[in-house]
Scaffold this motif. Sequence first.
Motif, PDB file in Angstrom:
ATOM      1  N   GLN A   6       0.833  -1.211   0.000  1.00 48.68           N
ATOM      2  CA  GLN A   6       0.000   0.000   0.000  1.00 48.68           C
ATOM      3  C   GLN A   6       0.863   1.254   0.000  1.00 48.68           C
ATOM      4  O   GLN A   6       0.567   2.229  -0.702  1.00 48.68           O
ATOM      5  N   PHE A   9       2.369   1.709  -3.449  1.00 55.19           N
ATOM      6  CA  PHE A   9       1.314   2.132  -4.367  1.00 55.19           C
ATOM      7  C   PHE A   9       1.001   3.615  -4.192  1.00 55.19           C
ATOM      8  O   PHE A   9       0.902   4.362  -5.168  1.00 55.19           O
ATOM      9  N   CYS A  13       1.510   6.559  -6.925  1.00 51.66           N
ATOM     10  CA  CYS A  13       0.386   7.426  -7.306  1.00 51.66           C
ATOM     11  C   CYS A  13       0.749   8.894  -7.105  1.00 51.66           C
ATOM     12  O   CYS A  13       0.402   9.747  -7.938  1.00 51.66           O
ATOM     13  N   ILE A  69      -0.952  -0.237 -12.527  1.00 52.20           N
ATOM     14  CA  ILE A  69      -0.464  -0.564 -11.178  1.00 52.20           C
ATOM     15  C   ILE A  69      -1.614  -0.779 -10.204  1.00 52.20           C
ATOM     16  O   ILE A  69      -1.480  -1.548  -9.258  1.00 52.20           O
ATOM     17  N   ARG A  70      -2.758  -0.142 -10.439  1.00 47.99           N
ATOM     18  CA  ARG A  70      -3.912  -0.372  -9.566  1.00 47.99           C
ATOM     19  C   ARG A  70      -4.451  -1.783  -9.751  1.00 47.99           C
ATOM     20  O   ARG A  70      -4.782  -2.467  -8.780  1.00 47.99           O
ATOM     21  N   ARG A  73      -1.508  -4.483  -8.609  1.00 46.56           N
ATOM     22  CA  ARG A  73      -0.780  -4.007  -7.434  1.00 46.56           C
ATOM     23  C   ARG A  73      -0.056  -5.125  -6.694  1.00 46.56           C
ATOM     24  O   ARG A  73       1.132  -5.027  -6.416  1.00 46.56           O
ATOM     25  N   GLU A  74      -0.761  -6.186  -6.386  1.00 48.98           N
ATOM     26  CA  GLU A  74      -0.175  -7.281  -5.595  1.00 48.98           C
ATOM     27  C   GLU A  74       1.033  -7.895  -6.305  1.00 48.98           C
ATOM     28  O   GLU A  74       2.096  -8.060  -5.709  1.00 48.98           O
ATOM     29  N   TYR A  77       4.121  -5.173  -6.805  1.00 43.35           N
ATOM     30  CA  TYR A  77       4.834  -4.759  -5.602  1.00 43.35           C
ATOM     31  C   TYR A  77       5.387  -5.932  -4.814  1.00 43.35           C
ATOM     32  O   TYR A  77       6.416  -5.792  -4.153  1.00 43.35           O
TER      33      TYR A  77
END
Length: 88
Positions: A6, A9, A13, A69-70, A73-74, A77
Amino acid sequence: MKQKIQRLFINDCAAIAISMVSLWAMVIFSMTAVRGIAPSRMVEALIVSSALLICLFATASLAAVFIHIRRNREAIYTQDILASSGQE
């Protein structure tokens, strides 16, 4: 692990948002300067329309990166965290 993902991310962003705002600010500033030195209205219109196209394509590219990337994400990252810690 979830907190690290998080945080990464959110940082990405923020970088996307800063890049987008910086791009538009620089182009708007440049276009106000060009308006004063353009030799004719035709040249001014050509330069302004070119700058707007560049900004639109750059904005679309940054939006595509954000969406990517949204959605992933998992995977992105987790791989990034494992690679930076020497595991894989």
